[in-house]
Design a protein around this motif. Structure first.
Motif, mmCIF file in Angstrom:
data_model
loop_
_atom_site.group_PDB
_atom_site.id
_atom_site.type_symbol
_atom_site.label_atom_id
_atom_site.label_comp_id
_atom_site.label_asym_id
_atom_site.label_seq_id
_atom_site.Cartn_x
_atom_site.Cartn_y
_atom_site.Cartn_z
ATOM 1 N N VAL A 26 0.876 -1.367 -0.048
ATOM 2 C CA VAL A 26 -0.041 0.038 -0.035
ATOM 3 C C VAL A 26 1.002 1.241 -0.006
ATOM 4 N N THR A 27 0.733 2.010 -1.094
ATOM 5 C CA THR A 27 1.508 3.179 -1.264
ATOM 6 C C THR A 27 0.561 4.525 -1.033
ATOM 7 N N PRO A 28 1.047 5.701 -0.797
ATOM 8 C CA PRO A 28 0.250 6.693 -0.534
ATOM 9 C C PRO A 28 -0.998 7.021 -1.469
ATOM 10 N N ASN A 29 -0.537 6.668 -2.607
ATOM 11 C CA ASN A 29 -1.598 6.837 -3.817
ATOM 12 C C ASN A 29 -2.212 5.484 -4.326
ATOM 13 N N SER A 30 -1.667 4.508 -4.312
ATOM 14 C CA SER A 30 -2.034 3.278 -4.712
ATOM 15 C C SER A 30 -1.682 1.884 -4.053
ATOM 16 N N HIS A 31 -2.263 0.791 -4.685
ATOM 17 C CA HIS A 31 -1.803 -0.341 -4.138
ATOM 18 C C HIS A 31 -1.000 -1.124 -5.498
ATOM 19 N N VAL A 32 0.102 -1.671 -5.094
ATOM 20 C CA VAL A 32 1.138 -2.386 -6.211
ATOM 21 C C VAL A 32 1.362 -3.649 -5.809
ATOM 22 N N ASN A 33 1.783 -4.484 -6.742
ATOM 23 C CA ASN A 33 2.194 -5.915 -6.516
ATOM 24 C C ASN A 33 3.463 -6.045 -6.417
ATOM 25 N N THR A 177 10.921 0.857 -16.905
ATOM 26 C CA THR A 177 9.427 0.988 -16.924
ATOM 27 C C THR A 177 8.980 -0.454 -16.823
ATOM 28 N N THR A 178 7.843 -0.424 -17.054
ATOM 29 C CA THR A 178 6.644 -1.630 -16.971
ATOM 30 C C THR A 178 7.210 -2.664 -18.028
ATOM 31 N N ALA A 179 7.944 -2.206 -18.965
ATOM 32 C CA ALA A 179 8.519 -3.341 -19.954
ATOM 33 C C ALA A 179 9.469 -4.077 -19.276
ATOM 34 N N ASP A 180 10.141 -3.566 -18.362
ATOM 35 C CA ASP A 180 11.308 -4.251 -17.511
ATOM 36 C C ASP A 180 10.767 -5.279 -16.443
ATOM 37 N N ILE A 181 9.395 -4.811 -16.066
ATOM 38 C CA ILE A 181 8.871 -5.598 -14.989
ATOM 39 C C ILE A 181 7.287 -5.902 -15.411
ATOM 40 N N PRO A 182 7.226 -6.789 -16.495
ATOM 41 C CA PRO A 182 5.946 -7.064 -17.208
ATOM 42 C C PRO A 182 4.835 -7.185 -16.266
ATOM 43 N N GLU A 183 5.047 -7.964 -15.056
ATOM 44 C CA GLU A 183 4.081 -8.557 -14.259
ATOM 45 C C GLU A 183 3.699 -7.168 -13.204
ATOM 46 N N TYR A 184 4.233 -6.033 -13.104
ATOM 47 C CA TYR A 184 3.948 -4.943 -12.647
ATOM 48 C C TYR A 184 2.624 -4.355 -12.808
ATOM 49 N N LYS A 185 1.823 -4.353 -11.488
ATOM 50 C CA LYS A 185 0.384 -3.714 -11.506
ATOM 51 C C LYS A 185 0.454 -2.547 -10.593
ATOM 52 N N THR A 186 -0.476 -1.541 -10.873
ATOM 53 C CA THR A 186 -0.760 -0.615 -9.843
ATOM 54 C C THR A 186 -2.479 -0.418 -9.989
ATOM 55 N N TYR A 187 -3.063 -0.210 -8.610
ATOM 56 C CA TYR A 187 -4.483 -0.299 -8.529
ATOM 57 C C TYR A 187 -4.836 0.927 -7.908
ATOM 58 N N GLY A 191 -10.123 -0.154 -6.152
ATOM 59 C CA GLY A 191 -10.231 -1.047 -7.327
ATOM 60 C C GLY A 191 -9.166 -2.116 -7.211
ATOM 61 N N CYS A 192 -8.533 -2.409 -6.137
ATOM 62 C CA CYS A 192 -7.381 -3.395 -5.785
ATOM 63 C C CYS A 192 -7.971 -4.714 -5.965
ATOM 64 N N SER A 193 -7.555 -5.436 -7.090
ATOM 65 C CA SER A 193 -7.827 -6.777 -7.523
ATOM 66 C C SER A 193 -7.335 -7.857 -6.342
ATOM 67 N N ARG A 200 -3.727 -10.629 1.751
ATOM 68 C CA ARG A 200 -3.483 -9.703 2.837
ATOM 69 C C ARG A 200 -2.182 -8.789 2.482
ATOM 70 N N ILE A 201 -2.378 -7.480 3.023
ATOM 71 C CA ILE A 201 -1.672 -6.403 2.841
ATOM 72 C C ILE A 201 0.089 -6.952 3.467
ATOM 73 N N ASP A 202 1.125 -6.919 2.516
ATOM 74 C CA ASP A 202 2.313 -7.045 3.258
ATOM 75 C C ASP A 202 3.087 -6.234 4.027
#
Length: 214
Positions: A26-33, A177-187, A191-193, A200-202
């Motif tokens: 959980v970041t200040p603006n989003s959730h990321v994987n 960029t996300t091309a270097d981390i293809p599975e990187y997602k931000t929500y 709307g976090c899947s 659970r939040i790590d």
């Protein structure tokens, strides 16, 4: 979690690497994987110098840079970047022909402020905004709006990692960029899947690090 870290090297600059750690953050603006650990890039002399050299190569020789505004603890990289840009012949309109390296202050409300003694380094200056990462772009938007209030002009935006190509019509130059981390997602938080799937939040994370949730 640290044992899961994977090191990714820049395709164009193999001496520049960042660590990626999978999880639910959980970041200040989003959730990321993924948490992107840039600690050594920002704090180790050799790595900060290598990152600055790579970033300086992305900046056009016709760009004017008077001040580098550093966010996310990027001051060391910013100092090396100023040196590399000066060496490369990047023009500064400052009377002393050198570049300012500035870190803005954030007050408790989260707003960026520039104290009176620092305003001369911002007002009517050509600003290069330097930050560690840009995911949603909200940090950049807030910083640009605040600095424009103090009279800043913008020469460009540089980041170690960016999930966006541009913000407010300005391109973001980044080493990863996300091309270097293809599975990187931000929500968005709502709307976090991962949340919907019950993962659970790590940890809570920002540009300075993360704090594991017990």
């Amino acid at each position: 979690m640290q044992s899961k870290a994977e090191k990714i090297r820049s395709k164009d600059h193999p001496d520049v690497a960042l660590k990626v750690i999978p999880g639910h953050f959980v970041t200040p603006n989003s959730h990321v994987n993924y948490f992107l650990d840039m600690t050594t890039l920002k704090c180790r002399l050799s790595e900060a110098s290598a990152a600055a050299k790579a970033l300086s190569g992305q900046i056009s020789a016709t760009t004017v840079v008077d001040t580098i505004v550093c966010l996310d603890g990027c001051e060391t990289i910013g100092a090396f970047l100023a040196e590399d840009l000066t060496r490369a012949g990047i023009y500064s309109m400052n009377s002393h022909n050198t570049i300012y390296i500035v870190t803005p202050e954030y007050v408790n409300s989260g707003h960026l402020v520039v104290r009176e003694n620092m305003v001369p380094m911002i007002r009517d200056k050509n600003i290069l905004l330097l930050l560690a990462s840009a995911t949603t772009g909200q940090t950049i938007v807030k910083a640009v709006q605040a600095l424009k209030y103090y009279g800043a002009k913008f020469s460009g935006i540089s980041a170690i990692f960016s999930a966006a190509n541009s913000v407010l019509g300005m391109p973001i130059h980044s080493l990863f960029t996300t091309a270097d981390i293809p599975e990187y997602k931000t929500y968005s938080p709502e709307g976090c899947s991962m949340c919907r799937d019950g993962k659970r939040i790590d940890a809570f994370a920002n540009a300075y690090g993360y704090s594991i949730v017990d």
